[in-house]
Design a protein around this motif. Structure first.
Motif, short mmCIF file in Angstrom:
data_model
loop_
_atom_site.label_atom_id
_atom_site.label_comp_id
_atom_site.label_asym_id
_atom_site.label_seq_id
_atom_site.Cartn_x
_atom_site.Cartn_y
_atom_site.Cartn_z
N TYR A 10 0.83 -1.20 0.00
CA TYR A 10 0.00 0.00 0.00
C TYR A 10 0.87 1.25 0.00
N TYR A 11 0.34 2.33 -0.59
CA TYR A 11 0.88 3.68 -0.35
C TYR A 11 -0.18 4.40 0.47
N GLY A 12 0.01 4.53 1.74
CA GLY A 12 -1.05 5.10 2.58
C GLY A 12 -2.27 4.22 2.48
N ASN A 13 -3.39 4.78 1.98
CA ASN A 13 -4.61 3.97 1.86
C ASN A 13 -4.74 3.32 0.50
N ILE A 14 -3.87 3.75 -0.43
CA ILE A 14 -4.00 3.23 -1.78
C ILE A 14 -3.34 1.87 -1.87
N GLN A 15 -4.13 0.86 -2.30
CA GLN A 15 -3.54 -0.46 -2.44
C GLN A 15 -2.95 -0.59 -3.83
N ALA A 16 -1.65 -0.77 -3.92
CA ALA A 16 -1.00 -0.85 -5.22
C ALA A 16 -0.82 -2.29 -5.67
N LEU A 17 -0.60 -3.19 -4.71
CA LEU A 17 -0.48 -4.61 -5.05
C LEU A 17 -1.58 -5.38 -4.33
N GLY A 34 3.27 -4.77 -18.22
CA GLY A 34 1.94 -4.29 -17.84
C GLY A 34 1.81 -2.82 -18.15
N ALA A 35 0.58 -2.36 -18.09
CA ALA A 35 0.30 -0.96 -18.44
C ALA A 35 0.86 -0.03 -17.37
N ASN A 36 0.80 1.27 -17.64
CA ASN A 36 1.22 2.26 -16.65
C ASN A 36 0.35 2.14 -15.41
N GLY A 37 0.98 2.21 -14.27
CA GLY A 37 0.24 2.18 -13.02
C GLY A 37 -0.23 0.79 -12.61
N ALA A 38 0.27 -0.25 -13.30
CA ALA A 38 -0.16 -1.61 -12.97
C ALA A 38 0.42 -2.06 -11.63
N GLY A 39 1.54 -1.49 -11.26
CA GLY A 39 2.16 -1.86 -9.99
C GLY A 39 3.50 -2.57 -10.17
N LYS A 40 4.09 -2.42 -11.33
CA LYS A 40 5.37 -3.11 -11.60
C LYS A 40 6.48 -2.54 -10.72
N SER A 41 6.61 -1.22 -10.72
CA SER A 41 7.67 -0.62 -9.91
C SER A 41 7.44 -0.92 -8.44
N THR A 42 6.16 -0.90 -8.04
CA THR A 42 5.85 -1.19 -6.65
C THR A 42 6.30 -2.59 -6.27
N THR A 43 6.15 -3.52 -7.21
CA THR A 43 6.59 -4.89 -6.95
C THR A 43 8.09 -4.91 -6.63
N PRO A 82 16.86 1.51 -10.33
CA PRO A 82 15.53 2.06 -10.12
C PRO A 82 14.98 2.76 -11.36
N GLU A 83 13.67 2.90 -11.38
CA GLU A 83 13.01 3.56 -12.50
C GLU A 83 13.50 5.00 -12.61
N GLY A 84 13.77 5.44 -13.82
CA GLY A 84 14.19 6.83 -14.00
C GLY A 84 15.63 7.07 -13.58
N ASP A 159 14.26 -1.74 -13.46
CA ASP A 159 12.98 -1.09 -13.74
C ASP A 159 13.12 -0.21 -14.98
N GLU A 160 12.55 -0.67 -16.06
CA GLU A 160 12.52 0.04 -17.33
C GLU A 160 13.87 0.60 -17.75
N PRO A 161 14.85 -0.28 -17.93
CA PRO A 161 16.18 0.21 -18.33
C PRO A 161 16.19 0.85 -19.71
N GLU A 192 9.54 -3.98 -17.81
CA GLU A 192 9.68 -3.25 -19.06
C GLU A 192 8.36 -2.79 -19.67
N GLN A 193 8.40 -1.64 -20.31
CA GLN A 193 7.30 -1.22 -21.17
C GLN A 193 7.53 -1.75 -22.58
N ASN A 194 8.80 -1.90 -22.89
CA ASN A 194 9.19 -2.38 -24.20
C ASN A 194 9.03 -3.90 -24.23
N1 LIG Z 1 4.61 7.20 -3.85
C1 LIG Z 1 3.35 6.87 -4.17
N2 LIG Z 1 2.32 7.36 -3.45
C2 LIG Z 1 1.05 7.02 -3.75
N3 LIG Z 1 0.71 6.23 -4.75
C3 LIG Z 1 1.68 5.71 -5.52
C4 LIG Z 1 3.06 6.02 -5.28
N4 LIG Z 1 3.80 5.38 -6.19
C5 LIG Z 1 2.94 4.71 -6.98
N5 LIG Z 1 1.66 4.90 -6.59
C6 LIG Z 1 0.47 4.31 -7.18
O1 LIG Z 1 0.59 2.91 -7.18
C7 LIG Z 1 0.13 2.36 -8.40
C8 LIG Z 1 1.21 1.51 -9.03
O2 LIG Z 1 2.33 2.33 -9.37
P1 LIG Z 1 3.66 1.77 -10.01
O3 LIG Z 1 4.65 2.84 -9.97
O4 LIG Z 1 4.01 0.50 -9.33
O5 LIG Z 1 3.22 1.50 -11.51
P2 LIG Z 1 4.07 0.93 -12.72
O6 LIG Z 1 3.45 -0.35 -13.10
O7 LIG Z 1 5.49 0.92 -12.39
O8 LIG Z 1 3.77 2.01 -13.84
P3 LIG Z 1 4.74 2.62 -14.96
O9 LIG Z 1 4.79 1.63 -16.06
O10 LIG Z 1 4.04 3.85 -15.39
O11 LIG Z 1 6.06 2.88 -14.32
C9 LIG Z 1 -0.29 3.54 -9.27
O12 LIG Z 1 -1.68 3.63 -9.24
C10 LIG Z 1 0.34 4.73 -8.63
O13 LIG Z 1 -0.48 5.86 -8.76
#
Ligand SMILES: Nc1ncnc2c1ncn2[C@@H]1O[C@H](COP(=O)(O)OP(=O)(O)OP(=O)(O)O)[C@@H](O)[C@H]1O
Ligand SMILES: [Mg+2]
Lengths: 235, 405
Positions: A10-17, A34-43, A82-84, A159-161, A192-194
């Motif tokens: 979770y990020y605060g209340n937001i469940q990412a995984l 996976g698409a943007n915001g799927a949760g890859k980086s969070t993983t 790390p990403e970026g 993460d997205e090299p 990867e996005q690619n």
């Molecule tokens: N620091 C943060 N605080 C709150 N929410 C976050 C934070 N980082 C990511 N999120 C949310 O968690 C979800 C997953 O984000 P994540 O960065 O894992 O996506 P991603 O799959 O890596 O996307 P991308 O391909 O765009 O990098 C998204 O909905 C994002 O808005």
């Protein structure tokens, strides 16, 4: 080697995984697409302890690592690109590399690894005293990969090299990924996005959608899968 | 250069100033004769004055912008000061000269001057300490004076209760400073930037208020008097001799500080501080322990303040909480920022300028702070990186780069 069991982050209340299961065996390259915001980086962040999972288990070499601090996890042999890129802009290339070897004290083998890296990326050798922030995007990406390698990881999280790089550089980066995997038997977990390139280099792949793993298969099967081709390969 | 536009702008500025200062400069109510005096001629002077100043200001700003452009084109972007410092033919004689000056200073000048120099050197040491926290680790600490107070009270109280001597307390003061650095560092680990500044400011005040109000412990606002000066192998020294002795202690301590801080800056932990300032997440991914690294910065920074405090107590022989107000923290921070954050020589110069300038401006006592403020503002406008900008921030690679650019 690495196993995620029903991991929820979770990020605060937001469940990412929302409970994901992933297995990585030793010596493998696996990719997570996976698409943007799927949760890859969070993983990846959950694996390396920066965003510790709220529930579920993460095992590395059979030992639970969820709940460990990031530096403990790195010391076990997991390092991340790390990403970026996130290189240190005011430190020179050499100093950035030295930061990658932060937990190591063996001067001689650090020196050897730097030589190895300068062989992989000769451009970095030329830029060794230049501040990281003044490198081009591609050079920064190479530096980010090198910096992660300096930890002598057994498992390398990337993460997205290929983000924002010219096609030729992307090709080179993927070659390097394969080379690292083959020469050092480093296990690689590639986000990867690619998707096309990633599936070509990887052995197996996972597909993620909004916090869940929706599919997993060998890379070849995913490459020929209709749904995947439509959604992620744009064909 | 003398375009109409510039003249017009300066003219507007002068009108605006005449209007602003009108109530204080022109009108005077004479309460004895119950009349209002109108001093119109003053308005005229204000107008002329601000016009000229504004014009010069604009001219300088212009030149500065063009200077920057020139530098970007030119090959060598290193500032002059840096080039001089890196050139051995210049730096060695310069160091020798400074060393000789430092040696003869207390014998050539009066005791009063020597005392001022001691104070300035104390500030050099603690500013170098704060530079670790602010300049390297990027943690804006506004309560730094608390550690200075801790050091001073450590000596005063340990001496009062247990009769411990200066030389025994000096390392103890350093250790207690470090300990307080860690204690006060713990709660603020998660904070950054403005929030960190506000909380540390609060901590600084808390320490001062405790010292002020806890009478049984610290003797409250009346402070502690008759703190012994440093002893010299048990020999009785005259006042002049002790002052010189303290002066040389401070010279030694300053050299020691420079040596250690320099080593720290170029060590792995120093680079980890810089890295942490730049990107916390990347640091964590490298296995850098955020907590430990930040706490070492706080602790190693506070160590110097602790030692500075011990010397301060020994020099003045009297301390009370009034010496450790927030104003002091601000001054120390000014030394770091004015001198050039992260640059050791810059911070030393900054501390010397900030502590010595007001002393020598005493002749203009009324306008001293005004002038001082003006100098600070002008400095920040024309040299935002400080007197000597940290070398780290400049591009160091020369030679082959063009081929691959
Ligand atoms: N620091 C943060 N605080 C709150 N929410 C976050 C934070 N980082 C990511 N999120 C949310 O968690 C979800 C997953 O984000 P994540 O960065 O894992 O996506 P991603 O799959 O890596 O996307 P991308 O391909 O765009 O990098 C998204 O909905 C994002 O808005
Ligand atoms: Mg991502």
């Amino acid at each position: 080697m690495l196993e995620l069991r029903n991991v929820k982050s979770y990020y605060g209340n937001i469940q990412a995984l929302k409970g994901i299961d992933i297995r990585v065996s030793e010596g493998e390259i696996i990719t997570l697409i996976g698409a943007n915001g799927a949760g890859k980086s969070t993983t990846l962040m959950s694996v390396c302890g920066v965003v510790p999972p709220r529930s579920g288990e993460i095992l590395f070499m059979g030992e639970p690592i969820h709940g460990m601090s990031p530096n403990q996890i790195v010391s076990l042999g997991i390092s991340q690109v790390p990403e970026g890129r996130r290189i240190f802009p005011y430190l020179t290339v050499m100093e950035n590399l030295d930061m990658g070897a932060f937990l190591r004290n063996d001067r001689v083998s650090i020196r050897e690894d730097i030589d190895y890296i300068f062989e992989l990326f000769p451009i970095l050798a030329e830029r060794r005293n230049q501040a990281g922030g003044t490198l081009s995007g591609g050079e920064q990406q190479m530096l980010a990969i090198s910096r992660a390698l300096m930890a002598r990881p057994r498992l390398l999280l990337m993460d997205e090299p290929s983000l924002g790089l010219a096609p030729l550089v992307v090709k080179r980066i993927f070659e390097i990924i394969r080379k690292i995997n083959e020469e050092n038997n480093t296990t690689i977990f590639l986000v990867e996005q690619n998707a096309n390139q990633a599936l070509k280099v990887a052995h197996r792949g996972y597909v993620m959608e909004t916090g869940r793993v929706t599919m997993s298969d060998t890379a070849d099967n995913l490459l020929t899968n209709e749904g995947i081709r439509k959604a992620y390969l744009g064909m | 250069m003398f375009s109409i536009e510039e003249v017009k702008k300066s003219f507007l500025v002068s009108i605006w100033f005449m209007f602003l200062t009108f109530p204080i400069m022109v009108i005077r109510v004479n309460t004895i004769y119950k009349i209002v005096e109108w001093r119109w001629e003053r308005m005229f002077y204000i107008g002329i004055g601000t016009f000229v100043i504004s014009f010069i200001w604009r001219y300088l700003m212009r030149r500065k912008e063009m200077g920057v452009k020139k530098k970007e084109v030119g090959e060598d972007a290193l500032p002059l000061a840096q080039r001089l410092l890196q050139n051995r033919r210049v730096s060695y004689p310069a160091i020798a000269l400074v060393a000789v000056l430092a040696l003869i200073y207390p014998f050539v000048f009066s005791l009063y001057q020597a005392n001022i120099m001691i104070t300035a050197l104390i500030y050099v040491v603690i500013a170098l300490g704060l530079n670790i926290v602010v300049g390297l680790a990027g943690l804006l600490d506004l309560g730094y004076v608390a550690f200075y107070a801790v050091g001073a009270y450590a000596y005063a109280l340990l001496n009062y209760h247990f009769g411990l001597s200066f030389w025994v307390v000096l390392p103890i003061g350093a250790a207690i400073g470090a300990l307080f650095g860690i204690i006060l560092g713990f709660p603020v680990l998660r904070l950054r930037g403005d929030y960190l500044a506000i909380v540390t400011l609060g901590f600084g005040e808390i320490i001062r208020l405790i010292l002020e109000n806890w009478n049984e412990f610290s003797f409250g606002p009346s402070g502690i008097a008759n703190i012994p000066r440093p002893s010299f192998f048990g020999i009785d020294l005259s006042l002049a001799e002790t002052t010189r002795f303290v002066y040389f202690i401070m010279i030694g301590l300053t050299i020691f500080t420079i040596f250690v801080v320099n080593r720290l800056e170029n060590s792995r932990i120093g680079r980890a501080w810089i890295a942490l300032r730049e990107d916390e997440v990347a640091c964590q991914a490298m296995g850098i322990d955020k907590t430990k690294t930040k706490l070492t910065a706080f602790a190693l920074g506070a160590t110097w303040a602790g030692m500075g405090g011990v010397v301060f107590a020994a020099q003045t022989t009297f301390i009370n909480p009034a010496s450790f107000t927030i104003w002091e923290s601000v001054i120390i921070l000014c030394c770091v920022v004015l001198g050039g954050m992260g640059s050791i020589i810059g911070v030393i110069l900054g501390a010397l300028v900030i502590k010595l300038l007001p002393e020598y401006l005493r002749e203009f006592s009324q306008y001293r702070m005004l002038l001082f403020g003006a100098i600070l503002v002008i400095m920040m406008v024309f040299r935002p990186g400080g007197i000597i900008t940290s070398v780290r921030r400049t591009y160091q690679f020369k030679g082959k780069s063009n081929r691959h650019a």
